[in-house]
Enzyme design. Sequence first.
Site, PDB file in Angstrom:
ATOM      1  N   LYS A 111       0.925  -1.049  -0.154  1.00  0.00           N
ATOM      2  CA  LYS A 111       0.071   0.031   0.060  1.00  0.00           C
ATOM      3  C   LYS A 111       0.801   1.366   0.017  1.00  0.00           C
ATOM      4  CE  LYS A 111      -4.157   0.238   2.699  1.00  0.00           C
ATOM      5  NZ  LYS A 111      -4.932  -0.382   3.918  1.00  0.00           N
TER       6      LYS A 111
HETATM    7  C1  E4P Z   1      -8.223   0.807   3.883  1.00  0.00           C
HETATM    8  O1  E4P Z   1      -7.439   0.036   3.410  1.00  0.00           O
HETATM    9  C2  E4P Z   1      -8.138   1.505   5.243  1.00  0.00           C
HETATM   10  O2  E4P Z   1      -7.586   0.516   6.224  1.00  0.00           O
HETATM   11  C3  E4P Z   1      -9.421   1.650   5.944  1.00  0.00           C
HETATM   12  O3  E4P Z   1     -10.452   1.025   5.051  1.00  0.00           O
HETATM   13  C4  E4P Z   1      -9.601   2.733   6.831  1.00  0.00           C
HETATM   14  O4  E4P Z   1     -10.905   2.939   7.255  1.00  0.00           O
HETATM   15  P1  E4P Z   1     -11.400   4.129   8.357  1.00  0.00           P
HETATM   16  O5  E4P Z   1     -11.784   5.485   7.511  1.00  0.00           O
HETATM   17  O6  E4P Z   1     -12.616   3.620   9.045  1.00  0.00           O
HETATM   18  O7  E4P Z   1     -10.109   4.306   9.328  1.00  0.00           O
END
Ligand code: E4P
Length: 286
Positions: A111
């Site tokens: 990522k």
């Molecule tokens: C995605 O890869 C993230 O880990 C995640 O969906 C973030 O979600 P949040 O906005 O609830 O922290």
Amino acid sequence: MTRPKTRILVDGGDPQETVRIKELLGFVDGQTTNPSLIAKNPHIKELIASGHKLSSREEMDEYNKIVRTISPLVGEAGVSIEVFSDENTSAQEMFSQGQEMYSWIPNAYIKYPCTAEGLRAAQMSVKQAIRVNITLCFSQQQAAAVYAATKGTKEPAYVSPFVGRLDDIGQNGMDVVKNIKRMYSKGDGHVLVLAASIRSLEHLLYSFFLQTDLATVPAKILEQWASKNSPMPDEKFEYKGSGKAIAYEELDLEQPWESFDIQHDLTRKGIEKFAADYRATLARPA
Ligand code: E4P
């Protein structure tokens, strides 16, 4: 239960949660992690509570152990591992971390944030057949840049539009997912849409309705879904999202990624928060 076409990933940093969801649903297609979720891992929290803060090497090693435990539990959507970055991290630094993280498990996706440096790191990665997931995406322009920057990738790249965080600022976050899907339907299919920051059953059902390629979902929401007998939306499904509609833009995916407007305040804030949560686990700030 009808298994959705949308592949389901657990959004979390605790392997026990993944085991629980796999037992509940009978499958888990993949997993996404991020620095905030890793900081919330029960073992990391225990270490910090006992006064043992980590060196950056120890933090990497703990992260490695967590994803190595999750890796065999999930299917072909793999495990997304996020590089540590702040506003000063260069593409080369992100890429070096990405190379190391990619060697941890056979089903890794790296990522990178949806910034100029993150996209440069993604470009370097796909050239070396490293699978990528571009995170903290909040606009169609950013998704167009992801498409252009990862062209030529051997394996599909993921883009993660964050629904809940757009809802938080009064916009209809699911519109971004819908618009990206529509834009990519004119492309070559090398980027898959991964609905992220899913906060409700409605978000999840609408992702199924849109036939989003993947959705990453907190265990809590998957438990709610299972407790209602894993409903699927029918053709009359209506999404009851509130928030300001986000209009579709006509964008030419064949343009170079640098030509798209990739600035977004929520991307910047998201990086700051991930960096702060990561640093809170360290003995000395990185
Ligand atoms: C995605 O890869 C993230 O880990 C995640 O969906 C973030 O979600 P949040 O906005 O609830 O922290």
